[in-house]
Design a protein around this motif. Structure first.
Motif: not given
Ligand code: HEC
Length: 407
Positions: A402-404, A311-312, A343-345, A317-318
């Motif tokens: 990619r956000l960040g 996640a951003p 979003r962004g994951t 998480r598997v």
């Protein structure tokens, strides 16, 4: 407690019906039917051994029971029933009619449209067969939402697997190829493939047809072609196959659209003898979505696969962990509830290959292995079915910087 001996009709048959007959019945993937006492009796010990070793039913995801809605694994109690039945000499009990009636033919009910390969493919008795493609116009004059779809080979003995794609009018994919003729794109099958083109259905031995939940659909835009891609395997006997696909349509516009894509890495080189070579594929999701199903795909050197969602905020998480991948079982893993993806994951697919001589299935440990269609070549792919609220376009999934975060 009194140790009552389990009986075939009363105790064993219900388990076979629930957990085994999808494959173990006439005309399906397994070598023997387990529908009647006469059929099952000679295999009593084999059944006991297979369920105690957990080789049957086939399942490779490391996960608590209940994580995946299509997890077929037996409970300890069911295993004990089959074991005790076999060890007591496989008694029949009092005959009862089967509780499950398997339908002959289409399993999605009567299809509203059927699209067939215009001609049969002649499968040779021996040798490697290139992937076969055939483009068939759907002749749909308007957009169609599919709620159930099933691919039926006419010769299951020769079809290793089959994929049916939708090619909308705007797509340029395989435009140089003739319509209605079988061709083997000779390694160029993916040239021009874009986000417009989508896998609409897959045939894998033993797998259920695609029947979507209420309010869900897959879109076939007006004027689309269907492109069949079929992997035939020679099995010593020559034959013919004419695969067809049957569809049932939504009566009204669905709320949720299923969109299938592959998260793949094509640029890799697995060195000779490498026992544990990792290849990573990533995809950053540009919209809020949900994951409906995952299907790992590698070939004979495939050893394990993990799929993670990062996640951003970097939390991980598997989504899927397959510690012992098996090429002969192409399984789909469907979470019991669709998994929410922010979003962004970043979806990370970690494919591990064993090119060492210790891998009994390795066709040649001395080879450097790259991407290719044949089983002696490799693929590092996870097919992912995303869910999007209609009318959000699947294009929204893409184009994400990619956000960040990482990388
Ligand atoms: C997804 C399809 C599928 C399901 C579900 C399945 N089988 Fe099988 N089974 C096969 C196939 C294909 C083979 C032959 C290939 C192999 O042995 O790997 C097989 C082989 C077998 C064999 C002989 C080989 C061995 O492993 O000993 C037994 C016994 C068996 N199955 C029992 C069962 C029982 C019992 C169940 C249910 C509890 C079951 N199977 C569920 C597809 C399936």
């Amino acid at each position: 407690m009194l140790a009552v001996v389990p009986l075939f009709y009363q105790d064993v048959l219900p388990i076979l019906e629930r957990k085994c007959q999808t494959c173990h019945r006439e005309g399906e993937a397994a070598p023997m039917a387990l529908e009647t006492y006469e059929q099952a009796r000679p295999y009593a010990r084999g059944i006991r051994d297979a369920v105690m070793r957990h080789t049957m039913p086939p399942w490779f995801a490391e996960a608590e029971r209940g994580v995946f809605g299509n997890d077929p694994r037996l409970t300890e109690e069911e295993i004990a029933t089959l074991r005790r039945w076999a060890e007591a000499g496989a008694p029949a009990g009092k005959p009862v009619a089967p509780a499950v009636k398997w339908t002959e033919g289409w399993r999605i009910g009567a299809p509203e449209a059927v699209v067939r390969m215009p001609k049969a493919f002649a499968v040779p008795a021996r040798g490697e067969v290139d992937y076969q493609h055939v483009i068939v116009p759907s002749e749909f004059k308007e957009d169609r939402w599919v709620t159930a779809i099933e691919v039926r080979p006419s010769s299951r003995a020769h079809v290793h697997h089959a994929v049916v794609f939708v090619r909308p009018p705007k797509s340029v994919w395989l435009r140089g190829q003739p319509t209605g003729e079988l061709f083997s794109a000779k390694g160029q099958a993916l040239a021009g493939l874009s986000t417009l083109d989508e896998v609409i259905a897959v045939y894998l031995p033993g797998a259920e047809p695609h029947v979507l939940p209420e309010g869900h659909g897959k879109l076939i835009p007006a004027g689309s072609d269907l492109i069949f891609q079929i992997h035939y395997t020679a099995n010593g006997k020559a034959g013919e196959d004419r695969t067809q696909v049957g569809m049932v349509f939504a009566k009204e516009r669905p709320r949720m659209r299923h969109y299938s894509m592959s998260i793949a890495q094509g640029e890799f080189e697995i060195p000779a003898n490498a026992a544990e070579h990792e290849v990573e594929a990533t995809f950053v999701v540009n919209t809020h979505t949900e994951i409906y199903a995952l299907a790992p795909h590698m070939h004979l050197r495939g050893k394990s696969m993990r799929v993670l969602a990062v996640a951003p905020d970097e939390s991980e998480r598997v989504l899927l962990d397959v510690p012992r991948y098996d090429f002969y079982w192409q399984l789909v893993y469907r979470p019991r509830r669709p998994v929410r993806i922010e979003r962004g994951t970043e979806i990370v697919v970690e494919a591990v290959f064993d090119n060492s001589p210790a891998n009994a299935r390795n066709p040649d440990p001395r080879a450097t292995v790259r991407w290719g269609e044949q089983s002696r070549e490799e693929m590092a792919v996870c097919f992912v079915d995303f869910l999007l609220p209609v009318p959000i376009s699947p294009v929204e999934l893409f184009r994400a910087p990619r956000l960040g975060g990482v990388k």
